[in-house]
Design an enzyme around this catalytic site. Structure first.
Site, PDB file in Angstrom:
ATOM      1  N   GLU A 107       0.780  -1.116  -0.054  1.00 24.91           N
ATOM      2  CA  GLU A 107      -0.053  -0.030   0.102  1.00 24.91           C
ATOM      3  C   GLU A 107       0.902   1.236  -0.065  1.00 24.91           C
ATOM      4  O   GLU A 107       1.249   1.829   1.195  1.00 24.91           O
ATOM      5  CB  GLU A 107      -0.753   0.045   1.241  1.00 24.91           C
ATOM      6  N   ASP A 136       0.066   0.051  10.520  1.00 23.47           N
ATOM      7  CA  ASP A 136       0.376  -1.184  11.154  1.00 23.47           C
ATOM      8  C   ASP A 136       1.713  -1.767  10.858  1.00 23.47           C
ATOM      9  O   ASP A 136       2.164  -2.710  11.331  1.00 23.47           O
ATOM     10  CB  ASP A 136      -0.845  -2.240  10.805  1.00 23.47           C
ATOM     11  N   LYS A 276      -7.267  -5.832  10.963  1.00 27.60           N
ATOM     12  CA  LYS A 276      -7.794  -4.648  10.768  1.00 27.60           C
ATOM     13  C   LYS A 276      -8.574  -4.338  11.920  1.00 27.60           C
ATOM     14  O   LYS A 276      -8.820  -3.204  12.553  1.00 27.60           O
ATOM     15  CB  LYS A 276      -8.333  -4.476   9.547  1.00 27.60           C
ATOM     16  N   ASP A 300     -10.445   2.579   4.218  1.00 29.09           N
ATOM     17  CA  ASP A 300      -9.296   1.948   3.730  1.00 29.09           C
ATOM     18  C   ASP A 300      -8.269   2.904   3.043  1.00 29.09           C
ATOM     19  O   ASP A 300      -8.920   3.998   2.578  1.00 29.09           O
ATOM     20  CB  ASP A 300      -9.459   0.998   2.756  1.00 29.09           C
ATOM     21  N   ASP A 467     -15.609  -6.941   8.963  1.00 27.27           N
ATOM     22  CA  ASP A 467     -16.663  -5.906   8.779  1.00 27.27           C
ATOM     23  C   ASP A 467     -17.980  -6.391   8.632  1.00 27.27           C
ATOM     24  O   ASP A 467     -18.873  -5.751   9.299  1.00 27.27           O
ATOM     25  CB  ASP A 467     -16.281  -5.261   7.334  1.00 27.27           C
TER      26      ASP A 467
HETATM   27  O1  LIG Z   1      -3.511  -6.098   9.769  1.00 26.63           O
HETATM   28  C1  LIG Z   1      -3.974  -5.449   8.827  1.00 26.63           C
HETATM   29  C2  LIG Z   1      -4.413  -5.783   7.764  1.00 26.63           C
HETATM   30  C3  LIG Z   1      -5.205  -4.731   7.084  1.00 26.63           C
HETATM   31  N1  LIG Z   1      -5.288  -3.549   7.533  1.00 26.63           N
HETATM   32  C4  LIG Z   1      -6.148  -2.523   6.574  1.00 26.63           C
HETATM   33  O2  LIG Z   1      -7.475  -2.987   6.176  1.00 26.63           O
HETATM   34  C5  LIG Z   1      -7.687  -2.352   5.054  1.00 26.63           C
HETATM   35  C6  LIG Z   1      -8.468  -3.530   4.095  1.00 26.63           C
HETATM   36  O3  LIG Z   1      -7.333  -4.100   3.630  1.00 26.63           O
HETATM   37  P1  LIG Z   1      -7.242  -4.596   2.008  1.00 26.63           P
HETATM   38  O4  LIG Z   1      -5.979  -5.382   1.810  1.00 26.63           O
HETATM   39  O5  LIG Z   1      -7.623  -3.628   1.065  1.00 26.63           O
HETATM   40  O6  LIG Z   1      -8.641  -5.692   1.834  1.00 26.63           O
HETATM   41  P2  LIG Z   1      -9.804  -5.534   0.963  1.00 26.63           P
HETATM   42  O7  LIG Z   1     -10.013  -6.857   0.620  1.00 26.63           O
HETATM   43  O8  LIG Z   1      -9.640  -4.732  -0.122  1.00 26.63           O
HETATM   44  O9  LIG Z   1     -10.820  -5.042   2.022  1.00 26.63           O
HETATM   45  C7  LIG Z   1     -12.142  -5.423   2.104  1.00 26.63           C
HETATM   46  O10 LIG Z   1     -12.431  -6.565   3.092  1.00 26.63           O
HETATM   47  C8  LIG Z   1     -11.988  -6.624   4.189  1.00 26.63           C
HETATM   48  C9  LIG Z   1     -12.455  -7.459   5.065  1.00 26.63           C
HETATM   49  O11 LIG Z   1     -11.987  -8.604   4.488  1.00 26.63           O
HETATM   50  C10 LIG Z   1     -12.433  -5.235   4.919  1.00 26.63           C
HETATM   51  O12 LIG Z   1     -11.886  -4.931   6.210  1.00 26.63           O
HETATM   52  C11 LIG Z   1     -12.245  -3.733   3.894  1.00 26.63           C
HETATM   53  O13 LIG Z   1     -12.657  -2.645   4.460  1.00 26.63           O
HETATM   54  C12 LIG Z   1     -12.879  -3.941   2.767  1.00 26.63           C
HETATM   55  O14 LIG Z   1     -12.435  -2.944   1.952  1.00 26.63           O
HETATM   56  C13 LIG Z   1      -6.388  -1.731   4.518  1.00 26.63           C
HETATM   57  O15 LIG Z   1      -6.692  -0.347   4.656  1.00 26.63           O
HETATM   58  C14 LIG Z   1      -5.472  -2.137   5.255  1.00 26.63           C
HETATM   59  O16 LIG Z   1      -4.456  -1.207   5.441  1.00 26.63           O
HETATM   60  C15 LIG Z   1      -4.934  -3.037   8.629  1.00 26.63           C
HETATM   61  O17 LIG Z   1      -5.009  -1.987   9.065  1.00 26.63           O
HETATM   62  N2  LIG Z   1      -4.260  -3.836   9.347  1.00 26.63           N
HETATM   63 MN   LIG Z   2      -8.932  -2.701  -0.303  1.00 26.38          MN
END
Ligand SMILES: O=c1ccn([C@@H]2O[C@H](COP(=O)(O)OP(=O)(O)O[C@H]3O[C@H](CO)[C@@H](O)[C@H](O)[C@H]3O)[C@@H](O)[C@H]2O)c(=O)[nH]1
Ligand SMILES: [Mn+2]
Length: 757
Positions: A107, A136, A276, A300, A467
């Site tokens: 990211e 994180d 998260k 996010d 979520d």
């Molecule tokens: O240990 C962690 C892991 C993830 N994140 C944050 O969580 C968000 C979502 O992560 P991402 O890899 O973008 O996952 P996505 O699959 O795109 O996310 C979708 O699916 C997730 C659940 O699986 C939800 O939490 C997200 O809000 C939703 O957008 C990002 O901002 C990460 O930085 C953290 O802060 N800490």
């Molecule tokens: Mn995402």
């Protein structure tokens, strides 16, 4: 809730959408599915095991179709009237904004910076906003980037407001080549300002890029960054830093921008940090002791605010109803920008958002999607709606506040304030720097021991789909939610590109969803013991059964092949009238879904890409999500949250981004095996036909016919990327380890069928 009751101007209007055609098409398909089941049932004794298997699979598809029809049955949207809100600006509640980021490689900080800048520049009283960024990774580069961004914000925010810029993420705004046509007055001013701000933005990008290089060469060695000098990732104390405090100088109020606070929670190797959900709970506590706004917006790191009025619209939906129970949270749809044309990986979710999300909006309200959502802080703290019939699920009725929130005086006071007070926030200026030590305390990894964080209050732990579970918990208390669709879209994010990346995301979702079905948050129990509504429960099930679908789809893709191998059939002959049912199903399903795509303004190609990717996801990501979920439930594996890569233009330049690529992940084995089995089966069928000199149709007695042929070809067509992967070159080819494992599976399968026939 003073806003809704003391004023009469409406803030929102519910608009039910006409979907007669959709309902007719959904019911036709349902009718055909039931007819098919009926036909199978009455002739089950003529046919063997294959018909029984087909019957089981088709019963499942019918069940899923009922869930799908339920979810789409009552679509609504809401019109919002933010101008009616502008007359009472001083009544608007404060909002704490949470942005989460977890890895500067996957990211890149420039993405987070753009999200943050877009949020700092929204149309809302600046003194009521505070933006918290959770990192994180405890990365010096991310912190440095945010510090630089706050300097640029002094230019960017006034520029956006002065010229009413529509897209306030600078990377997107400046992606247009030349100054856009001048809005209204001051053309010459505008041109100069535009050039100046663009120059500064380019310098910002350059500085951030340098800071992200291997050894963080760009990050200065000053005191400000000393906290990061000996940080070991995953093993460090809490870091809380106020990057920008809005109320320090008196005249900042007019043209200032919101507080910006950097938070990297404490991490120790032996303490689970809950991914998260853990980050969100830390942000809730840190903001609780600092600004304690009654509302929380979370996004996010890749989801920039694309519509500067998004907060005002959000308030309309939060406060536009006679009772707050109607709007526990406000969720915006996940929409993406810069996505590839025609959605080659079937992950832009446009039709899903349009059809299913708006449909669920007409039930108890949208599921919480993890990003782009406004929450009431008191609900996060476990408050149930103040209604006689609502389920009283309040932990504070049987536990001491200290056992619930943990042992921090300031946090307990702030929580008590939130749970008792109305939305009004004190206009009192606070000196944030005095709160840093308390903030670090509540961000420590031992703080949650013997508290209710992650269970009764806050974001729920233990599942990677934190979520949906958190939203389910809220709706189980009886809260409704509202879906906010705007034009232009409220937030825009990055959809993962490439085969492996999107599979990772779908696999995580599937694992998380299964944990639901097998764990204490089962929605079926929530309708009985809590206040979840029946049809809302079905809407949850629609998503939760994703991983289970894989088993039936796997079975169904193997059916036509096994018919060729064992010289049987699973469909009626082309000469029998009963063939009309499966034929009718195939036609109506494909035409029905195609019309949905046209309705959303998408092409036939986008439709096909989604169709085939659905099949591919089922046999890769969902299947492995299923296995992962089962292992996790049996306690055999750990929950891990695999991040989705957000760097769009990474990777080698000679790769066609639209083509499906493979790596040696075992996820590709089942799909490869299915393709091989179907190819072998077609060859066997062809040989048998030539040897026996028969026409496909008159094939001896119960042998396969046209129906089986079409199905087998349809499978190959859906998995065409895999077919090409078997014979392709470079990264488009399926690695030999995968082919080898798949071939072993195929041999096993053939062995079974040789015994059988
Ligand atoms: O240990 C962690 C892991 C993830 N994140 C944050 O969580 C968000 C979502 O992560 P991402 O890899 O973008 O996952 P996505 O699959 O795109 O996310 C979708 O699916 C997730 C659940 O699986 C939800 O939490 C997200 O809000 C939703 O957008 C990002 O901002 C990460 O930085 C953290 O802060 N800490
Ligand atoms: Mn995402």
């Amino acid at each position: 809730m003073p806003m809704a009751t003391t004023h009469s101007l409406p803030l929102q209007e519910r608009v039910p959408l006409n979907n007669t055609l959709q309902r007719a098409s959904d019911l036709t398909i349902l009718f055909l599915l039931i007819s098919l089941l009926y036909c199978r049932l009455i002739s089950l004794h003529f046919h063997g095991f294959v018909w029984l298997l087909s019957f089981i699979c088709e019963s499942w598809f019918t069940f899923v179709w009922i869930l799908d029809t339920n979810a789409k049955w009552n679509p609504v949207t809401y019109k919002t009237y933010p101008h009616n809100l502008l007359k009472r600006l001083d009544e608007l509640p404060a909002v704490d904004i949470f942005v989460t980021t977890a890895d500067p490689k996957l990211e890149p900080p420039i993405i987070t910076v753009n999200t943050v800048l877009s949020l700092l520049a929204v149309e809302y009283p600046v003194e009521k906003l505070a933006c918290y960024v959770s990192d994180d990774a405890a990365s010096a580069a991310t912190f440095y980037s945010l510090v630089q961004a706050s300097k640029f914000a002094k230019l960017w925010v006034p520029f956006c407001k002065k010229y009413d810029v529509r897209v306030r993420a600078p990377s997107v705004y400046f992606s247009t080549q030349c100054p856009p046509s001048v809005p209204s007055a001051l053309p010459s001013d505008f041109r100069n300002d535009w050039n100046h701000v663009k120059d500064e933005y380019e310098k910002l990008c350059q500085r951030i890029e340098n800071a992200c290089k291997e050894k963080h060469d760009g990050v200065p060695k000053t005191d400000e960054f000393a906290d990061f000098s000996d940080v070991e990732r995953g093993n460090h104390p809490s870091i809380v830093k106020i990057i920008w405090e809005n109320n320090k100088d008196a005249n900042a109020m007019e043209d200032g921008f919101p507080h910006l606070i950097y938070v990297s929670r404490e991490k120790r190797p032996r303490h689970s940090h809950h991914f998260k959900a853990g980050a969100m709970n830390v942000l809730t506590r840190v903001s609780g002791v600092m600004t304690n706004a009654p509302l929380i917006l979370n996004v996010d790191c890749d989801m920039f605010a694309n519509n500067p009025e998004v907060f005002l619209h959000g308030m309309c939906l939060l406060f536009g109803f006679p009772h707050e129970v109607h709007s526990g949270y406000v969720q915006t749809p996940q929409q993406f920008y810069g996505g590839l044309k025609d959605d080659p990986f079937g992950n832009q979710l446009v039709v899903l958002q349009h059809k299913v999300a708006l449909g669920i909006a007409g039930l108890q309200g949208p599921l919480y999607g993890g990003t782009g959502c406004f929450h009431r802080r008191k609900i996060i703290y476990g408050s149930s709606p103040d209604l006689p019939h609502a389920h009283k699920y309040d932990v504070l009725s049987y536990k001491e506040p200290k056992q619930v929130f943990g042992d921090c005086r300031e946090l307990l006071d702030s929580a008590a304030h939130i749970r008792s007070a109305t939305m009004k926030t004190s206009a009192k200026l606070i000196d944030l720097s005095t709160k840093i030590e308390t903030a670090k305390q509540v961000a420590s990894c031992t703080y949650e021991f013997n508290t209710c964080w992650g269970k009764e209050i806050g974001w729920v732990y233990g599942a990677v789909a934190e979520d949906i579970i958190t939203g389910l918990k809220i709706q189980s208390m009886g809260w409704e939610s509202k879906c906010m669709t705007l034009d232009p879209a409220p937030f825009l994010g990055i959809a993962p590109a490439g085969g492996p990346a999107s599979l990772t995301q779908f696999k995580r979702w599937a694992t998380g969803l299964l944990q639901f079905l097998l764990g204490p948050y089962n929605p079926l129990l929530a309708i009985i013991y809590k206040s979840l509504r029946f049809r809302q429960c079905l809407a949850y099930l629609f998503f939760i059964v994703w991983p289970l679908r894989s088993l039936f789809e796997l079975c169904y893709t193997l059916l036509p092949a096994s018919c060729f191998l064992t010289n049987t059939s699973f469909l009626p002959k082309a000469s029998e009238p009963a063939i009309m049912i499966p034929l009718g199903l195939m036609v109506s399903y494909n035409v029905g879904t195609l019309l949905e795509y046209f309705e959303c303004g998408l092409s036939i190609r986008a439709w096909w890409n989604n169709q085939r990717m659905q099949r591919i996801y089922a046999l890769t990501a969902w299947l492995f999500g299923f296995i992962g979920g089962v292992l996790k439930t049996m306690g055999l594996s750990e929950t891990i949250f695999e991040l989705t890569r957000k760097n769009q233009n990474s990777g080698e330049s000679n790769i066609d981004p639209r083509r499906f690529t493979f790596d040696s992940s075992p996820m590709f084995v089942p799909g490869t095996a299915v393709v091989m089995v179907n190819m072998v089966a077609l060859v066997v069928g062809l040989v048998r036909m030539m040897v026996n000199g028969e026409d496909v149709e008159e094939g001896g007695g119960d042998g396969p016919g046209l129906g089986e042929l079409v199905c087998s070809l349809w499978v190959l067509l859906s998995f065409w990327s895999f077919v090409k992967g078997l014979f392709g070159k470079g990264c488009y080819v399926i690695p030999w380890v995968i082919v080898f494992k798949a071939a072993a599976l195929v041999l096993l399968f053939l062995q079974i069928f040789a015994k059988w026939s």
